[in-house]
Write an enzyme that holds these catalytic residues in place. Structure first.
Site, mmCIF file in Angstrom:
data_model
loop_
_atom_site.group_PDB
_atom_site.id
_atom_site.type_symbol
_atom_site.label_atom_id
_atom_site.label_comp_id
_atom_site.label_asym_id
_atom_site.label_seq_id
_atom_site.Cartn_x
_atom_site.Cartn_y
_atom_site.Cartn_z
ATOM 1 C CG HIS A 269 6.657 10.966 0.623
ATOM 2 N ND1 HIS A 269 6.580 10.839 1.991
ATOM 3 C CD2 HIS A 269 7.724 10.216 0.240
ATOM 4 C CE1 HIS A 269 7.568 10.047 2.429
ATOM 5 N NE2 HIS A 269 8.269 9.647 1.383
ATOM 6 C CG ASP A 332 11.740 10.616 -0.158
ATOM 7 O OD1 ASP A 332 10.972 11.323 -0.834
ATOM 8 O OD2 ASP A 332 11.691 10.555 1.079
ATOM 9 C CD GLU A 333 10.872 7.290 3.031
ATOM 10 O OE1 GLU A 333 11.424 6.832 4.033
ATOM 11 O OE2 GLU A 333 10.061 8.241 3.068
ATOM 12 C CB ALA A 334 8.540 6.200 -5.110
#
Length: 521
Positions: A269, A332-334
């Site tokens: 992100h 998150d969401e790496a």
């Protein structure tokens, strides 16, 4: 300031001459209110219909030493609609009074309170100013909804009689506002702070950076804000907070007894930063800015020393601006960060946060790194099994509960909802209320829960009206899950209490969703 009855009488004469309400005995009767209607539900509440207290132009507010800030806040709540002076004084001197008292009551802890409303006065007691502030939020719900009006209303002002003893189930009751996907100006954030404070929310998590925009001035990396802050989802206008503006937001939240937790999401992100500073990319080439809503494609360069200089500079400056205990480091969401690199990054970055006197919080993926016991993973899954989160809880970490299928305020209510997303499902008002933090994740029980938080992601949210429509009426229910005893959790009873909040939201100008699941007043 000490005011005599003669001075107050003169004030009443002046109010009457100006056409403001000295009395409103002829006003229509208000709908019945009770101490048992309060949202969030109190630990105990006993109504006394014969104990109603009437505000008049002679009413004063008395405050113990240390209670002055809350007394001034209460006065600010009550004066616009009543038009009454309501001076804050040390003693009532025989006048009808709302009394704020600080003392020691082992039953109520640091945020609890005891509220007694009788014909001869209102007494609010707490151990701290936080408890007094929480008690004021209950007191305002015992007055007619018109008390929330910004303009003088000609009517009687009766506080429903009875006694409340109250304290929170969990220490943390939070709301998150994503200002990265779409930027919200300081006054818009302050409006949301006022709205969430009335339901005893005590933390505001600000998501300050993401792929689509960077929203906080960092003096050692100035282009993060001036360049990386100019974009937003869909090509909408960007923006950022100067450090002075951010400090003002933190102070405003503190005046509402809310602690700000800032988030810089990493190592994923991060496209807004990587498009601004080429050296944050492994090949030294800046990536293009992105204003779409895809996730999982960006990653800081894990092997580069410059990455950790960048992280340290950001953490150092943000920690200096933030008096609260926690900094949120995302995590998150790496998906573009290999698992070994992710663990290496976390193990380097978490000590940097500690170096600058803060504790780590992050999305629940950080549990994979076996963070220090002081760290708080924030769970955003759907419940059930999560071995890493369960292991963290078993090791002593508290878990903050934000299940996407219950607590994410950006989920659509129904397929026809004009805003929001549905990847976590449709979340009607009952869906957002019918869950228990202590049974959500296997292996994480009551004592291992830090609290609850209601995130509001803003891919489709552009205005304050949009924020309100998605947050209300769901946010009060999530606040109740965090505050109220488990024994009070009952949808059929809650929907009746929630319905009575509607006139207050109308008076406040809140644009809320009138769910057919609730019989609105």
């Amino acid at each position: 300031m000490r005011l005599s009855r003669a001075v107050l009488t003169a004030a009443v004469v002046s109010l009457t001459a100006a056409g403001l309400p000295a009395s409103a005995a002829a006003a229509p009767a208000a709908p019945e209110r009770s101490v048992t209607d309060v949202v969030p539900a109190p630990v105990s509440a006993q109504a006394d219909p014969r104990g109603d207290f009437r505000l008049t132009p002679f009413t004063v507010i008395t405050a113990d030493r240390g209670a002055g800030q809350v007394a001034d806040y209460l006065r600010g709540l009550l004066r616009p609609a009543t038009g009454y002076p309501l001076p804050v004084v040390p003693r009532a001197a025989g006048l009808p009074a709302i009394s704020l008292k600080l003392g020691h009551d082992a039953r109520i802890g640091t945020e609890g309170y005891e509220l007694k409303v009788a014909r001869d006065g209102v007494t609010l007691k707490a151990n701290t100013s936080d408890g007094l502030f929480d008690g004021v939020q209950s007191l305002r719900q015992l007055l007619p909804a018109a008390i929330e009006s910004p303009r003088v209303q000609h009517r009687t002002w009766t506080v429903a009689g009875g006694t409340i003893l109250d304290y929170p189930r969990f220490a943390q009751r939070g709301a998150m506002l994503d200002v990265a996907r779409h930027f919200f100006k300081p006054d818009q954030v302050k409006r949301y702070i006022d709205q969430i404070a009335q339901y005893k929310v005590n933390t505001l998590h600000l998501h300050l950076a993401d792929d689509q925009g960077w929203r906080i001035e960092i003096k050692s990396w100035p282009k993060l804000a001036t360049v990386g802050g100019q974009t937003a989802v869909g090509g909408d206008p960007g923006g950022y907070y100067t450090q002075a503006q951010y400090k003002d937001l933190v102070a405003y939240a503190a005046s509402r007894h809310i602690t700000v937790i800032p988030e810089i999401d990493m190592p994923g992100h991060t496209n807004a930063a990587q498009s601004t500073y080429a050296e944050l990319n492994c090949d030294g080439v800046a990536v293009p800015p992105r204003t779409d809503t895809e996730v999982g494609y960006s990653s800081l360069c894990i092997s580069s020393p410059i990455t950790y200089q960048f992280v340290e500079d950001v953490v150092r400056e943000l920690a200096a601006l933030t008096p609260g205990e926690y900094l949120h480091i995302g995590g998150d969401e790496a998906h573009s960060t290999p698992p070994a690199d992710y663990l290496a990054f976390e193990r380097k970055v978490q000590p940097i946060v500690a170096k600058y006197g803060k504790k780590v919080t992050g999305w629940h993926e950080i549990a994979k790194s076996v963070p220090p016991v002081s760290a708080v993973p924030q769970y955003w899954g759907f419940g059930g099994d999560d071995p890493d989160v369960a292991a963290a809880a078993a090791g002593g970490n508290k878990i903050l509960m934000s299940p996407a299928n219950h607590a994410y305020l950006d989920m659509k209510y129904t397929p026809r909802t004009p805003l929001g997303q549905d990847w976590a499902g449709l979340v009607e008002v009952r869906d957002s209320y019918d869950w228990d933090p202590a049974t959500l994740v296997n292996g994480v029980g009551e004592s291992q829960v830090a609290g609850v938080e209601a995130p509001l992601w803003t891919e489709t949210i552009r205005t304050s009206d949009d924020i309100e429509y998605m947050a209300f009426p769901r946010l009060p229910g999530i606040a109740e899950i965090g505050w109220s005893p488990r024994s009070t959790h009952d949808w059929d009873a809650y929907r009746l209490r929630l319905a009575k909040q509607a006139p207050r939201w109308v008076a406040q100008g809140i644009d809320f969703y009138r769910s057919p699941q609730v019989g609105w007043q």
